[in-house]
Design a protein around this motif. Structure first.
Motif, PDB file in Angstrom:
ATOM      1  N   ILE A 179      28.769   6.046  27.252  1.00  0.00           N
ATOM      2  CA  ILE A 179      28.044   7.156  26.602  1.00  0.00           C
ATOM      3  C   ILE A 179      26.749   6.500  26.068  1.00  0.00           C
ATOM      4  O   ILE A 179      25.619   7.034  26.005  1.00  0.00           O
ATOM      5  CB  ILE A 179      28.878   7.528  25.356  1.00  0.00           C
TER       6      ILE A 179
ATOM      7  N   ASP B 120      24.009   6.050  28.337  1.00  0.00           N
ATOM      8  CA  ASP B 120      23.484   7.560  28.725  1.00  0.00           C
ATOM      9  C   ASP B 120      22.495   8.235  27.789  1.00  0.00           C
ATOM     10  O   ASP B 120      21.643   8.843  27.897  1.00  0.00           O
ATOM     11  CB  ASP B 120      24.572   8.179  29.242  1.00  0.00           C
ATOM     12  N   ILE B 121      23.352   8.014  26.505  1.00  0.00           N
ATOM     13  CA  ILE B 121      22.231   8.295  25.463  1.00  0.00           C
ATOM     14  C   ILE B 121      20.975   7.678  25.172  1.00  0.00           C
ATOM     15  O   ILE B 121      19.909   8.469  24.811  1.00  0.00           O
ATOM     16  CB  ILE B 121      23.195   8.340  23.821  1.00  0.00           C
TER      17      ILE B 121
ATOM     18  N   HIS C  12      18.738   8.940  27.816  1.00  0.00           N
ATOM     19  CA  HIS C  12      18.278  10.394  27.492  1.00  0.00           C
ATOM     20  C   HIS C  12      16.869  10.301  26.408  1.00  0.00           C
ATOM     21  O   HIS C  12      15.970  10.936  26.709  1.00  0.00           O
ATOM     22  CB  HIS C  12      19.379  11.265  26.829  1.00  0.00           C
TER      23      HIS C  12
ATOM     24  N   TYR D  20      19.182  -0.135  24.724  1.00  0.00           N
ATOM     25  CA  TYR D  20      20.585  -0.208  24.720  1.00  0.00           C
ATOM     26  C   TYR D  20      20.808  -1.508  24.455  1.00  0.00           C
ATOM     27  O   TYR D  20      20.494  -2.451  25.265  1.00  0.00           O
ATOM     28  CB  TYR D  20      21.185   0.455  25.870  1.00  0.00           C
TER      29      TYR D  20
ATOM     30  N   PHE E  25      29.153  13.541  25.800  1.00  0.00           N
ATOM     31  CA  PHE E  25      27.748  13.370  25.813  1.00  0.00           C
ATOM     32  C   PHE E  25      27.099  14.275  24.795  1.00  0.00           C
ATOM     33  O   PHE E  25      26.277  14.157  24.130  1.00  0.00           O
ATOM     34  CB  PHE E  25      27.297  13.264  27.296  1.00  0.00           C
TER      35      PHE E  25
ATOM     36  N   ILE F 175      27.851  13.985  21.184  1.00  0.00           N
ATOM     37  CA  ILE F 175      26.848  13.024  20.506  1.00  0.00           C
ATOM     38  C   ILE F 175      25.620  13.401  20.652  1.00  0.00           C
ATOM     39  O   ILE F 175      24.808  13.050  19.544  1.00  0.00           O
ATOM     40  CB  ILE F 175      27.111  11.633  21.331  1.00  0.00           C
ATOM     41  N   LEU F 176      24.956  13.871  21.534  1.00  0.00           N
ATOM     42  CA  LEU F 176      23.441  14.177  21.644  1.00  0.00           C
ATOM     43  C   LEU F 176      23.471  15.464  20.755  1.00  0.00           C
ATOM     44  O   LEU F 176      22.375  15.394  19.833  1.00  0.00           O
ATOM     45  CB  LEU F 176      23.584  14.949  23.081  1.00  0.00           C
TER      46      LEU F 176
END
Length: 222
Positions: free
Chosen positions: A18, A21-22, A25, A30, A208, A211-212
């Protein structure tokens, strides 16, 4: 002002997936603290084999440079990729290596410098304590039973009831060791958004999106 978000939590709770991927985005960087622990353990292992735990001071003194390139970690210009860092023996040694307060302080100082002046999402076991002023703290959780069920389903493994109970017991022991260790134990931060990924069915899209949405909501209030 740069953005910094932390994700802590138990093992096998989708933190890495996650967080990566966040970060993609939003176009952020990271960082996995666990991978840095593993890289330094691997570096020490190449010099001292199983006795690396008795040479933490020497290992640290020999490290001149640490860099992050995607999912690989470089130490003194030697790159350790994901397959290197996830080797079983390195994971086993890292469990003990990561409890050393000298190693912890060394790595925490490194990651504080790495995240300066850039937008980052950082995941690990004690990142909220390293970055208490981060914009958001998340804590990912799932019961040992839920994580073992997920592992069995993902890998299409057949286990009996006795073996299942033993696997859950072993995972609970790992969780207990993390939460009871003397230095920087795994704790739920007081201001953390707790995410039970088991109750979300380990569904990547649901986790996801949750969290987003919380990040967008928080940032809109700033």
């Amino acid at each position: 002002m740069s953005v910094l978000i932390t994700i802590d939590g138990v093992s096998g709770a989708f933190k890495t997936w996650i967080a990566e991927d966040i970060a993609k985005h939003f176009g952020w960087q990271y960082l996995s603290c666990g991978m840095i622990y593993r890289a330094i353990a691997f570096y020490g292992y190449t010099m001292y084999n199983e006795s690396l735990l008795a040479h933490t001071d020497d290992i640290i003194k020999q490290i001149e440079d640490i860099s992050i390139q995607g999912s690989s970690v470089g130490i003194n210009h030697i790159q350790y990729n994901l397959s290197d860092l996830r080797r079983k023996e390195i994971g086993r040694l890292t469990t003990f290596f990561a409890q050393d307060i000298i190693i912890q302080n060394f790595i925490h100082n490194i990651i504080r410098k790495l995240v300066e002046n850039e937008d980052y999402i950082v995941e690990g076991r004690e990142m909220a304590s390293v970055f208490p002023d981060a914009k958001l703290h998340y804590y990912f959780y799932a019961t040992p039973e839920a994580r073992i069920c997920r592992h069995i389903e993902k890998n299409n493994i057949v286990v009996g009831n006795a073996e299942f109970r033993e696997l859950c017991k072993n995972l609970q022991m790992i969780d207990d060791e993390d939460s009871k260790r003397r230095n920087n134990p795994l704790r739920i931060p007081n201001d953390a958004i707790v995410v039970d990924v088991g109750k979300l069915g380990f569904n990547h899209k649901q986790i996801f999106d949750y969290i987003l949405n919380t990040i967008i909501k928080h940032m809109s209030l700033q």
